[in-house]
Design a protein around this motif. Structure first.
Motif, mmCIF file in Angstrom:
data_model
loop_
_atom_site.group_PDB
_atom_site.id
_atom_site.type_symbol
_atom_site.label_atom_id
_atom_site.label_comp_id
_atom_site.label_asym_id
_atom_site.label_seq_id
_atom_site.Cartn_x
_atom_site.Cartn_y
_atom_site.Cartn_z
ATOM 1 N N HIS A 483 1.149 0.201 11.218
ATOM 2 C CA HIS A 483 1.590 -0.536 10.024
ATOM 3 C C HIS A 483 0.402 -1.012 9.185
ATOM 4 N N GLN A 484 -0.609 -0.144 9.060
ATOM 5 C CA GLN A 484 -1.798 -0.498 8.275
ATOM 6 C C GLN A 484 -1.671 -0.079 6.813
ATOM 7 N N GLU A 486 0.199 0.159 3.055
ATOM 8 C CA GLU A 486 1.040 -0.646 2.171
ATOM 9 C C GLU A 486 1.225 0.123 0.871
ATOM 10 N N TRP A 509 -4.653 1.428 2.187
ATOM 11 C CA TRP A 509 -4.893 1.355 3.638
ATOM 12 C C TRP A 509 -5.783 0.155 3.918
ATOM 13 N N ARG A 510 -5.259 -0.761 4.719
ATOM 14 C CA ARG A 510 -6.040 -1.928 5.135
ATOM 15 C C ARG A 510 -6.419 -1.735 6.601
ATOM 16 N N GLN A 542 9.507 4.583 1.355
ATOM 17 C CA GLN A 542 9.271 3.195 0.969
ATOM 18 C C GLN A 542 9.557 2.990 -0.511
ATOM 19 N N SER A 716 1.765 -5.870 -5.285
ATOM 20 C CA SER A 716 2.619 -5.754 -4.108
ATOM 21 C C SER A 716 4.072 -5.679 -4.558
#
Length: 730
Positions: A483-484, A486, A509-510, A542, A716
């Motif tokens: 879950h890295q 977003e 990508w975090r 998503q 976001s």
């Protein structure tokens, strides 16, 4: 107990016996048990071997004679000098236990087995000095026979390859040693003239020594239009130092016979060719079978080029040769660009023909002494040896790039492919074959990443980049399940009104350790490894889920655009129809849901001739998914395809927006794109708008939408929802 050997004289002959006397330990009178064994045959064989060995006592080369079991019988002074062992230390010891270096002991056993069967052997070999030092030598091993033609032993002549061998010594050696060999031998100078022959050669061809020594080897050619050293033989000798195969030769009387020929090269201390030793033997069914097996094992059946196995052998040979001579060599790794599309669209038969033609073009771009090999699939390798300077490498690379870029005419098809080349150098970049191959492969990928149809040299910086890429691949495998990722959303603004009814979905990508990683870094890696398939599916789902929510709760007309990688579009396992199935999980009308999705592709994909790509683009249209062309104006477009696939949006690339000014060429280009698109019923989105002047100029020439930091950075999902509920950006 006592054991002794002695000779006794019969009336007509001398006989050898071995006697063993044993005292009996039984009680009573003393008893002596005597056993005797006739060892005349063995003694006679040893005597004959020693007599033949003494003929070679003056030869200034290492001479070793063994019996048929490999036990050493004769070891001359030069063998003592070469190997460091005295004769007393090695006599009666087995040759395999004394001379071969550890890596070649298995090979020594194989050679000994062949010699016991009556065959001869000649070639290079690694041996062990008494001190442990490894020495490269050239060995000629031959069976010894008695007057009745029975095998009685084996004689080996060893020449130190690290020391200079004078031509006179080599010729004297061949003249003396080859007297004992049953195979026909011919020694040829580097200029092609015959330097020495043995009696077996005279018996085979009918020529006397005075008739051929000093003549060119072409005296044996079967016709006037051929050469004894054919192009094939010369290429093999130049590349790997030896050649074997069957040939026709002409005898003195004019008769022809087909013989098996083995040619070995003897080098001087500088690694230059000195002599060629040619050994003839009769063709047998077994040798024909071996020749066929050897051909199949070492050469590519389609192109006729050396295959991967032969390539590795030749690369090792060239590395050793370059190390001896202090010269450099270059290794090229070549991959044909767009070849997969040829197979997919035109079929493997056409692809095979193209590969054969590409192989011929590659071979024409290099020197005779160089090696072109088919490494596998559409990958080729080139070994460039004996380099005086690297200009040769650059010229060859440019020639290859140019010739591969020229159209291929296969059947009725005019095919365009190109080549990406990676280049590495010995000894600057690496000194062993595996490392050189990895370097060239990495350099080839660098050439592809820089746009293909070019060559790229390996550097140590590339090595560090390769390690970083490997780490990124490993991290990417865990990013999705961890879950890295977003999905962010960048608003797309209607320039005339400032309203927001669209947004582009952008993956971020975090990394848990490295922090944010740019898509510019990880998207190409995901595409190359195929992980883009799973990542792209996740982003689509998503974005679709979020679009459904916003259309239901805020704006029924809202649309989200999703980038689709070319890798996804080309993959036969992914169909846009499967994406469309996701829409039916909502109670809303399908036509409303379909309009919520805009798929963005690059303009180059419109030119793809693949049936898979065409089918998917049609499915987008059939399922109501809108189509946007990203980065328009930077590639090659066919206007007919804009109509064929019913494109909905063109996105002007930010390179045209960045330097917009009144009367600039960039503004003229933007206006031309906008006019063209509107004529075709297509709306236009300008990317990368950062200033009010850019926005105003684009609005004046009729651009429909704008996207960029002037309006908003990517947001976001929560922040994007707040913007939509507020009715726009403040």
């Amino acid at each position: 107990m006592a054991t002794m050997e002695y000779t006794c004289h019969a009336p007509t002959e001398q006989r050898w016996y071995k006697f063993k006397a044993t005292r009996s330990h039984a009680e009573g009178p003393l008893h002596i048990v005597i056993e005797h064994e006739n060892i005349g045959a063995r003694k006679l064989a040893e005597r004959q071997i020693r007599l033949q060995a003494r003929l070679l006592a003056s030869v200034e080369q290492a001479v070793i004679v063994t019996d048929l079991h490999g036990d050493i019988i004769y070891w001359n002074p030069f063998a003592e000098q070469l190997y460091g062992w005295s004769a007393n230390e090695v006599l009666r010891r087995n040759i395999v236990d004394v001379t071969p270096a550890q890596p070649t002991q298995g090979k020594a056993l194989q050679i000994l087995s062949r010699l016991k069967a009556g065959e001869s052997w000649s070639g290079e070999f690694l041996v062990r000095h008494r001190s442990g030092r490894i020495i490269p030598i050239h060995v000629t091993d031959s069976p010894l026979r008695d007057e009745d033609n029975q095998l009685i032993g084996i004689i080996g002549i060893s020449t130190d390859m690290t020391e200079q061998k004078k031509t006179e010594q080599a010729l004297r050696l061949s003249a003396m040693v080859y007297q004992a060999i049953g195979e026909a031998i011919m020694v040829v100078n580097i200029d092609g003239r015959i330097a020495a022959i043995n009696p077996a050669f005279m018996q085979l061809t009918g020529y006397a020594e005075t008739e051929v020594v000093g003549q060119y080897a072409d005296v044996l050619k079967p016709d006037h239009d051929s050469h004894f050293f054919s192009d094939e033989i010369q290429q093999s000798l130049g590349k790997i130092g030896y050649w074997s195969g069957s040939i026709w030769i002409r005898h003195k009387g004019g008769d022809l016979s087909r013989e098996w020929l083995r040619i070995d090269t003897i080098y001087d201390k500088h690694g230059a060719d000195k002599l060629h030793v040619c050994m003839f033997s009769r063709i047998t069914d077994q040798k024909r079978a071996k020749e066929m097996i050897w051909q199949q094992a070492n050469f590519d059946a389609l192109t006729g080029l050396p295959n991967r196995s032969m390539f590795h052998d030749r690369l090792e040979h060239e590395i050793q040769k370059a190390a001896r001579t202090g010269q450099r060599l270059a290794l090229m790794f070549i991959d044909l660009d767009q070849f997969k599309e040829v197979n997919d669209t035109l079929g493997h038969d056409i692809g095979d023909i193209l590969l054969k033609e590409a192989a011929a073009r590659l071979s024409a771009c290099v020197r005779r002494i160089d090696t072109v090999a088919r490494f596998g699939g559409d990958e080729f390798t080139v070994i460039l040896g004996e380099l005086e300077d690297t200009d040769i490498v650059e010229r060859a690379a440019r020639d290859i790039v140019q010739t591969l870029a020229e159209p291929f005419q296969v059947a009725q098809n005019r095919i365009h492919v190109s080549g990406s080349i990676g280049i590495t150098l010995f000894p600057e970049d690496a000194t062993d074959a595996d490392a050189l191959l990895k370097n060239a492969d990495q350099a080839m990928y660098a050439a592809k990443n820089q746009g293909r149809n070019q060559f790229h040299y390996f550097t140590h910086r590339m090595q560090h980049a390769a390690l970083a890429r490997m780490r990124m691949i490993n991290d990417l495998r865990d990013a999705l399940t961890g879950h890295q990722f977003e999905v962010m959303y960048q608003p797309i603004v209607e320039l005339a009104t400032g309203a927001i009814h669209k947004a582009e979905a952008l993956i971020r990508w975090r990394h848990p350790v490295r922090g944010p990683i740019s898509p510019v870094e990880f998207i190409p890696v995901a595409e190359q490894t195929g992980m883009i398939m799973a990542i792209g599916e996740w982003v689509y789902h998503q974005a679709l889920h979020q679009a459904k929510y916003w259309r239901t709760s805020i704006d029924p007309q809202f649309k989200v655009s999703v980038n689709m990688s070319p890798v996804q579009l080309r993959n036969p396992g992914i169909r846009s129809g499967a994406w469309f199935d996701q829409h039916h999980t909502s109670p809303q009308a399908p036509d409303q849901l379909d309009a919520a999705v805009i798929v963005e592709i690059t303009e180059g994909l419109l030119l793809e001739t693949s049936d898979i790509v065409t089918e998917k683009l049609q499915l987008f249209r059939d399922t109501g998914i809108q189509l946007s062309i990203d980065d328009f104006g930077t590639g090659y477009s066919a206007l007919s395809y804009l109509r064929k696939f019913h494109v909905d949006y063109l996105k002007i690339d930010q390179t045209f927006v960045r330097k917009l000014s009144v009367d600039s060429d960039d503004l003229a280009m933007c206006e031309a794109i906008i006019v063209l698109a509107h004529k075709l019923g297509i709306q236009v989105i300008a990317e990368g708008i950062e200033t009010r002047d850019q926005r105003d100029l684009l609005a004046e020439v009729g651009c429909d939408y704008g996207q960029g930091y002037l309006f908003s950075h990517p947001l976001s999902a929560d922040d994007m929802g707040r913007v939509l509920r507020a009715g726009g950006l403040s």
